[in-house]
Write a protein that holds these residues in place. Sequence first.
Motif, PDB file in Angstrom:
ATOM      1  N   SER A 114       0.835  -0.952   0.181  1.00  0.00           N
ATOM      2  CA  SER A 114      -0.087   0.198   0.072  1.00  0.00           C
ATOM      3  C   SER A 114       0.850   1.223   0.127  1.00  0.00           C
ATOM      4  O   SER A 114       0.493   2.204  -0.491  1.00  0.00           O
ATOM      5  CB  SER A 114      -0.914   0.109   1.178  1.00  0.00           C
ATOM      6  OG  SER A 114      -0.429   0.062   2.384  1.00  0.00           O
ATOM      7  N   TRP A 115       1.841   1.176   0.475  1.00  0.00           N
ATOM      8  CA  TRP A 115       3.105   2.478   0.239  1.00  0.00           C
ATOM      9  C   TRP A 115       3.488   2.665  -1.131  1.00  0.00           C
ATOM     10  O   TRP A 115       3.606   3.927  -1.157  1.00  0.00           O
ATOM     11  CB  TRP A 115       4.296   2.024   1.012  1.00  0.00           C
ATOM     12  CG  TRP A 115       4.852   0.781   0.587  1.00  0.00           C
ATOM     13  CD1 TRP A 115       4.883  -0.370   1.059  1.00  0.00           C
ATOM     14  CD2 TRP A 115       6.071   0.821  -0.259  1.00  0.00           C
ATOM     15  NE1 TRP A 115       5.738  -1.143   0.420  1.00  0.00           N
ATOM     16  CE2 TRP A 115       6.395  -0.598  -0.503  1.00  0.00           C
ATOM     17  CE3 TRP A 115       6.524   1.771  -0.852  1.00  0.00           C
ATOM     18  CZ2 TRP A 115       7.435  -0.851  -1.243  1.00  0.00           C
ATOM     19  CZ3 TRP A 115       7.728   1.442  -1.991  1.00  0.00           C
ATOM     20  CH2 TRP A 115       7.876  -0.022  -2.294  1.00  0.00           C
ATOM     21  N   VAL A 116       3.356   1.738  -2.058  1.00  0.00           N
ATOM     22  CA  VAL A 116       3.529   2.247  -3.376  1.00  0.00           C
ATOM     23  C   VAL A 116       2.269   3.012  -3.764  1.00  0.00           C
ATOM     24  O   VAL A 116       2.404   4.125  -4.489  1.00  0.00           O
ATOM     25  CB  VAL A 116       3.557   0.716  -4.272  1.00  0.00           C
ATOM     26  CG1 VAL A 116       3.787   1.274  -5.833  1.00  0.00           C
ATOM     27  CG2 VAL A 116       4.950   0.154  -3.737  1.00  0.00           C
TER      28      VAL A 116
ATOM     29  N   SER B 256      -0.118   8.167  -5.129  1.00  0.00           N
ATOM     30  CA  SER B 256      -1.113   9.122  -4.803  1.00  0.00           C
ATOM     31  C   SER B 256      -0.534  10.607  -4.697  1.00  0.00           C
ATOM     32  O   SER B 256      -1.287  11.605  -4.766  1.00  0.00           O
ATOM     33  CB  SER B 256      -2.140   8.856  -3.559  1.00  0.00           C
ATOM     34  OG  SER B 256      -1.247   8.825  -2.233  1.00  0.00           O
ATOM     35  N   ARG B 257       0.622  10.481  -4.335  1.00  0.00           N
ATOM     36  CA  ARG B 257       1.299  11.923  -3.905  1.00  0.00           C
ATOM     37  C   ARG B 257       1.773  12.852  -5.074  1.00  0.00           C
ATOM     38  O   ARG B 257       1.923  13.774  -5.116  1.00  0.00           O
ATOM     39  CB  ARG B 257       2.417  11.853  -3.033  1.00  0.00           C
ATOM     40  CG  ARG B 257       2.284  11.146  -1.668  1.00  0.00           C
ATOM     41  CD  ARG B 257       3.569  11.305  -0.850  1.00  0.00           C
ATOM     42  NE  ARG B 257       3.166  10.773   0.568  1.00  0.00           N
ATOM     43  CZ  ARG B 257       3.954  10.955   1.514  1.00  0.00           C
ATOM     44  NH1 ARG B 257       5.072  11.600   1.495  1.00  0.00           N
ATOM     45  NH2 ARG B 257       3.429  10.744   2.688  1.00  0.00           N
TER      46      ARG B 257
ATOM     47  N   ALA C  49      -1.164  13.627 -13.867  1.00  0.00           N
ATOM     48  CA  ALA C  49      -0.656  13.427 -15.181  1.00  0.00           C
ATOM     49  C   ALA C  49       0.405  12.240 -15.083  1.00  0.00           C
ATOM     50  O   ALA C  49       0.657  11.437 -15.770  1.00  0.00           O
ATOM     51  CB  ALA C  49       0.026  14.550 -15.596  1.00  0.00           C
ATOM     52  N   ASP C  50       1.185  12.379 -14.056  1.00  0.00           N
ATOM     53  CA  ASP C  50       2.366  11.441 -13.585  1.00  0.00           C
ATOM     54  C   ASP C  50       1.783  10.059 -13.351  1.00  0.00           C
ATOM     55  O   ASP C  50       2.224   9.136 -13.824  1.00  0.00           O
ATOM     56  CB  ASP C  50       3.198  12.001 -12.483  1.00  0.00           C
ATOM     57  CG  ASP C  50       4.218  13.065 -12.782  1.00  0.00           C
ATOM     58  OD1 ASP C  50       4.313  13.321 -14.136  1.00  0.00           O
ATOM     59  OD2 ASP C  50       4.968  13.563 -12.020  1.00  0.00           O
ATOM     60  N   GLN C  51       0.520  10.131 -12.284  1.00  0.00           N
ATOM     61  CA  GLN C  51      -0.148   8.924 -12.184  1.00  0.00           C
ATOM     62  C   GLN C  51      -0.349   7.986 -13.438  1.00  0.00           C
ATOM     63  O   GLN C  51      -0.407   6.809 -13.721  1.00  0.00           O
ATOM     64  CB  GLN C  51      -1.142   9.093 -11.242  1.00  0.00           C
ATOM     65  CG  GLN C  51      -0.688   9.405  -9.820  1.00  0.00           C
ATOM     66  CD  GLN C  51      -2.299   9.623  -8.743  1.00  0.00           C
ATOM     67  OE1 GLN C  51      -3.009   8.995  -9.075  1.00  0.00           O
ATOM     68  NE2 GLN C  51      -1.864  10.816  -8.223  1.00  0.00           N
TER      69      GLN C  51
ATOM     70  N   THR D 162      11.058   9.384   0.321  1.00  0.00           N
ATOM     71  CA  THR D 162      10.432  10.232   1.398  1.00  0.00           C
ATOM     72  C   THR D 162       9.690   9.376   2.268  1.00  0.00           C
ATOM     73  O   THR D 162       9.693   9.576   3.537  1.00  0.00           O
ATOM     74  CB  THR D 162       9.351  11.265   0.610  1.00  0.00           C
ATOM     75  OG1 THR D 162      10.266  12.256  -0.241  1.00  0.00           O
ATOM     76  CG2 THR D 162       8.770  12.227   1.725  1.00  0.00           C
ATOM     77  N   LEU D 163       8.757   8.503   1.703  1.00  0.00           N
ATOM     78  CA  LEU D 163       7.894   7.461   2.580  1.00  0.00           C
ATOM     79  C   LEU D 163       8.900   6.652   3.467  1.00  0.00           C
ATOM     80  O   LEU D 163       8.623   6.468   4.481  1.00  0.00           O
ATOM     81  CB  LEU D 163       6.945   6.693   1.554  1.00  0.00           C
ATOM     82  CG  LEU D 163       5.783   7.470   1.258  1.00  0.00           C
ATOM     83  CD1 LEU D 163       5.017   6.528   0.182  1.00  0.00           C
ATOM     84  CD2 LEU D 163       4.750   7.781   2.391  1.00  0.00           C
TER      85      LEU D 163
END
Length: 195
Positions: free
Chosen positions: A106-108, A113-114, A118-120, A164-165
């Motif tokens: 779920s961390w992926v 989601s951050r 467009a990138d997603q 970052t996560l």
Amino acid sequence: MSTDDAFDAAYREHYWAVSRFVARRLDDQAWEVEEVVAEVFAVAWRRRAEVPESPLPWLYGVARHCLANTVRGKGRYRRLLAKLGHHEATAGGRTVASPDAERPGSWVLEALSRLTEADQEVLRLTAWEELTVAELSTVLGCGRSAAAMRLHRARRRLREQIETLRRDDRVSVGCTSGKAHSADRADTAHKDGHA
């Protein structure tokens, strides 16, 4: 092969791929997915003379536009409901945790989601739909080099968010374990004082 036959072949061969593409992007009821997919193929029928020899990336491009229209329509609907204030969707005001919150990996999804929408989408198209850069360029309506650059940048930004996560997780774990360690020492000292 006539344009009608080409459309029929594209429909039969790619209906489920387009359905999965839409379903991954709409977390709503099946009827909404079916409506968008029906609109995709209605557009494809009207523009059947434009359907390329390899139609799936082109169909994904049409689906992206249909999804954008659906999302805009939902936004207008929600704004109207907010103005009216008499609908169950506006009355509750509660947030439900994502079903992915407890799943491994779920961390992926959190890192994804951050990113910007467009990138997603670029990352989804290459990972979920398994498109090549050439096919990606067709879906996005840009040249191959532009599509490759967008993919490269999106991957870089995703890596940054993952890092970052990881840093945030290490800091929170470090703080928790440090508190626990301090509490254990205090408990030991307290027992030693009473012994």
